[in-house]
Design an enzyme around this catalytic site. Structure first.
Site, PDB file in Angstrom:
ATOM      1  N   HIS A 155      18.825 107.466  76.400  1.00  0.00           N
ATOM      2  CA  HIS A 155      19.344 106.497  75.182  1.00  0.00           C
ATOM      3  C   HIS A 155      18.735 105.147  75.247  1.00  0.00           C
ATOM      4  O   HIS A 155      18.540 104.401  74.112  1.00  0.00           O
ATOM      5  CB  HIS A 155      20.790 106.362  74.794  1.00  0.00           C
ATOM      6  CG  HIS A 155      21.341 107.847  74.291  1.00  0.00           C
ATOM      7  ND1 HIS A 155      21.477 108.095  72.908  1.00  0.00           N
ATOM      8  CD2 HIS A 155      21.665 108.995  75.062  1.00  0.00           C
ATOM      9  CE1 HIS A 155      22.123 109.378  72.951  1.00  0.00           C
ATOM     10  NE2 HIS A 155      22.083 109.861  74.114  1.00  0.00           N
ATOM     11  N   ASP A 364      15.565  97.249  74.078  1.00  0.00           N
ATOM     12  CA  ASP A 364      16.614  98.174  73.478  1.00  0.00           C
ATOM     13  C   ASP A 364      15.989  99.513  73.478  1.00  0.00           C
ATOM     14  O   ASP A 364      14.601  99.762  73.054  1.00  0.00           O
ATOM     15  CB  ASP A 364      17.201  97.721  72.160  1.00  0.00           C
ATOM     16  CG  ASP A 364      18.547  98.028  71.904  1.00  0.00           C
ATOM     17  OD1 ASP A 364      19.051  98.896  72.668  1.00  0.00           O
ATOM     18  OD2 ASP A 364      19.439  97.183  71.423  1.00  0.00           O
TER      19      ASP A 364
HETATM   20  P1  ADQ Z   1      23.981 100.674  72.257  1.00  0.00           P
HETATM   21  O1  ADQ Z   1      23.588  99.830  73.565  1.00  0.00           O
HETATM   22  O2  ADQ Z   1      25.444 100.848  72.364  1.00  0.00           O
HETATM   23  O3  ADQ Z   1      23.579 102.190  72.430  1.00  0.00           O
HETATM   24  P2  ADQ Z   1      23.136 100.599  69.414  1.00  0.00           P
HETATM   25  O4  ADQ Z   1      22.200 101.518  69.225  1.00  0.00           O
HETATM   26  O5  ADQ Z   1      23.239  99.187  68.589  1.00  0.00           O
HETATM   27  O6  ADQ Z   1      23.694 100.060  70.906  1.00  0.00           O
HETATM   28  O7  ADQ Z   1      24.630 101.151  68.918  1.00  0.00           O
HETATM   29  C1  ADQ Z   1      25.898 100.403  68.827  1.00  0.00           C
HETATM   30  C2  ADQ Z   1      26.703 101.210  68.005  1.00  0.00           C
HETATM   31  O8  ADQ Z   1      27.870 100.675  67.926  1.00  0.00           O
HETATM   32  C3  ADQ Z   1      26.440 100.981  66.294  1.00  0.00           C
HETATM   33  O9  ADQ Z   1      26.464 102.218  65.756  1.00  0.00           O
HETATM   34  C4  ADQ Z   1      26.969  99.988  65.782  1.00  0.00           C
HETATM   35  O10 ADQ Z   1      27.464  99.841  64.621  1.00  0.00           O
HETATM   36  C5  ADQ Z   1      28.103  99.946  66.809  1.00  0.00           C
HETATM   37  N1  ADQ Z   1      28.600  98.625  66.991  1.00  0.00           N
HETATM   38  C6  ADQ Z   1      28.181  97.535  67.596  1.00  0.00           C
HETATM   39  N2  ADQ Z   1      28.652  96.472  67.657  1.00  0.00           N
HETATM   40  C7  ADQ Z   1      29.817  96.602  67.131  1.00  0.00           C
HETATM   41  C8  ADQ Z   1      30.985  95.777  66.669  1.00  0.00           C
HETATM   42  N3  ADQ Z   1      30.991  94.285  67.311  1.00  0.00           N
HETATM   43  N4  ADQ Z   1      31.955  96.558  66.050  1.00  0.00           N
HETATM   44  C9  ADQ Z   1      31.830  97.849  65.593  1.00  0.00           C
HETATM   45  N5  ADQ Z   1      31.015  98.583  66.026  1.00  0.00           N
HETATM   46  C10 ADQ Z   1      30.009  98.035  66.598  1.00  0.00           C
HETATM   47  C11 ADQ Z   1      22.553 102.899  73.286  1.00  0.00           C
HETATM   48  C12 ADQ Z   1      21.254 102.168  73.357  1.00  0.00           C
HETATM   49  C13 ADQ Z   1      20.519 102.067  71.960  1.00  0.00           C
HETATM   50  C14 ADQ Z   1      20.382 103.245  71.347  1.00  0.00           C
HETATM   51  C15 ADQ Z   1      21.886 103.785  71.174  1.00  0.00           C
HETATM   52  C16 ADQ Z   1      21.810 105.442  70.632  1.00  0.00           C
HETATM   53  O11 ADQ Z   1      21.374 101.117  74.096  1.00  0.00           O
HETATM   54  O12 ADQ Z   1      19.237 101.561  72.167  1.00  0.00           O
HETATM   55  O13 ADQ Z   1      19.997 103.087  69.802  1.00  0.00           O
HETATM   56  O14 ADQ Z   1      22.217 104.151  72.549  1.00  0.00           O
HETATM   57  O15 ADQ Z   1      20.816 106.069  71.182  1.00  0.00           O
END
Ligand code: ADQ
Length: 456
Positions: A155, A364
């Protein structure tokens, strides 16, 4: 159709649905289709050898969770996964910490997973392993006698060889990855980095002519599977939550000011201090934007057992206080900083109210927030996405977003200004372009493609 066995560090609560994030939605949909097991850590530690996995059956899915020995867990999760691999894969070598004992705990936890999972497997299962916590799992399952096809999806980004080789024993990591049958990444660049790593380490990497590459004495499929979101759900939630009292309160409170929004886990890879500095730069260089923009940052604490995460929390609190102290007026506060997670529905509503989505990670894998922000917009009057070039999402959304380098505060400040001045027609065109991309590759397309690659 053969069963699917999904394995990840954590297993989403069987009650699923309401709280499940993008990834959980994809895994659950795949499991529902073919039936199977979701295996992982249940969230509890123990002392010594854990008992047998706890099995909970819901429909055609069994949730199987194990405990992990406390000392091994600290070494595996806090020290090696989050102290070594996460910074390494995000090119943050300045805070990378390496400890052989932690690496050994990482290996032991992967052995534990293999040992506990092996008796649950049937000969025609397909196995799908998720993320950097479980890189040695195929190796350990093979050692335990498993012969089923095993796929791996990373991921997070995969680094170039020059960065990878700062990890002591990096060849072991490449060897372990070569034990999977399918190795999936978020972007083409990640695939190239992995193949370049195999070649530079002398472990293979040459095409076999059948779409696979040679690695050690095996043939593996290496491909990009950019993860998507449930587009329709985010769009519906965005529209529906305009009715919510708290979204309406926010909209009323903004009046004719424009909302700039950031939503992230509180992680140093997400570029939050740099984002705050960029917003400060904007207020400094463009006094006209003062009182016109309100920046709402929602950052949910994570990995609080790791020192770098405690430090970034303090840094952000200082920075928000400093910027507000410097620029605030009695009737205007430039930065609203919320240090907790909010429900998805509320987030989609806030996204829809916002004129600008600021997604500026230093690096990311993909970044689902960028995609959620776009999907939640009102197509008739959409907001603008300001997106880091160093997020995997930039490879897909590059034409519709304003791309920035998160290391350049002036560049980010200029992009925010440009976004706030963008005419409605241009905003609608960019939004439509991005929605097309999101719909063509949503979360269901993602899991279908991966399962297909793994074979029926
Ligand atoms: P993450 O690093 O966790 O995931 P991201 O892809 O942005 O990052 O996903 C975060 C999820 O958590 C999103 O669905 C978002 O809405 C939710 N989220 C974030 N902050 C929040 C908050 N303050 N309150 C509620 N919900 C929140 C890892 C990798 C990424 C990759 C994903 C999926 O680091 O690059 O996109 O996996 O593969």
């Amino acid at each position: 159709m053969s069963r699917l066995i999904a394995i990840s560090n954590r297993v989403a609560a069987p009650s699923g649905g309401k709280t499940a994030g993008g990834l959980a939605v994809g895994i659950l949909a795949a499991l529902r289709q073919s039936g199977g097991i979701w295996f992982g850590w249940g969230g509890k530690t123990c002392h010594g050898e854990p008992s047998e996995p706890k099995l909970e059956k819901h429909g055609n899915i069994t949730f199987a969770t194990v405990d992990i020995d406390k000392a091994d867990f600290d070494g595996y999760y806090n020290d090696y996964c989050n102290g070594t691999l996460w910074p390494l894969f995000h090119y943050m070598l300045g805070i990378l910490k390496y400890d052989r004992e932690a690496q050994e705990a990482y290996q032991r936890v992967n052995q534990l997973f293999a040992r506990k999972l092996r008796p649950l497997l049937q000969p025609d299962d397909r196995i799908w392993v998720h993320d950097y916590h479980l890189i040695p799992l195929a190796q350990e399952l093979r050692r335990a006698g498993a012969e089923q096809p095993i796929g791996f999806f990373l991921h997070v980004p995969f680094p170039s060889f020059d960065v990878l080789r700062t990890l002591p024993r990096y060849r072991g990591l490449l060897r372990a990855m070569a034990q999977f049958d399918v190795v999936g990444f978020q972007t083409r660049q990640d695939c190239e980095n992995f193949l370049g790593g195999l070649r530079s380490a002398g472990l293979g990497g040459a095409p076999c002519g059948d779409g696979r590459v040679a690695a050690l004495d095996r043939r593996i499929l290496v491909d990009a599977f950019p993860i998507g979101i449930d587009v329709e759900e985010a769009a519906e939630q965005g529209a529906a939550s305009m009715e919510s009292a708290s979204v309406q309160r926010l909209a009323r409170d903004l009046g004719d000011r424009e909302l700039v929004i950031g939503v992230d886990r509180l992680d140093y890879s997400k570029g939050l201090p740099e984002r705050f500095r960029a917003f400060e730069t904007l207020l400094e260089r463009h006094p006209g934007s003062r009182r016109q923009l309100v920046f709402l940052q929602i950052a949910s604490p994570t990995r609080t057992g790791v020192r770098a995460y405690q430090e970034i929390r303090h840094e952000l609190e200082r920075s928000a206080g400093h910027i507000n102290g410097r620029f605030a007026e009695p009737d205007w506060t430039p930065i609203r900083y919320i240090n907790r997670g909010l429900s998805r529905k509320l987030l989609m509503g806030y996204f829809r109210v916002a004129r600008i989505g600021l997604v500026t990670p230093m690096r990311d894998g993909m970044n689902l927030v960028a995609k959620e922000f776009v999907a939640a917009q009102d197509p008739a009057d959409p907001g603008v996405l300001v997106l880091s070039r160093l997020a995997g999402a930039a490879a897909e959304l590059g034409d519709g977003a304003l791309l920035v380098n998160p290391y350049d505060p002036v560049g980010v400040a200029d992009a925010i200004l440009k976004a706030s001045e963008m005419p409605p027609q241009e905003r609608r065109e960019k939004h439509a372009m991005m929605m097309q991309v999101l719909r063509n590759n949503d979360i269901h397309a993602w899991r279908r493609r991966f399962i297909e690659a793994l074979g029926d």
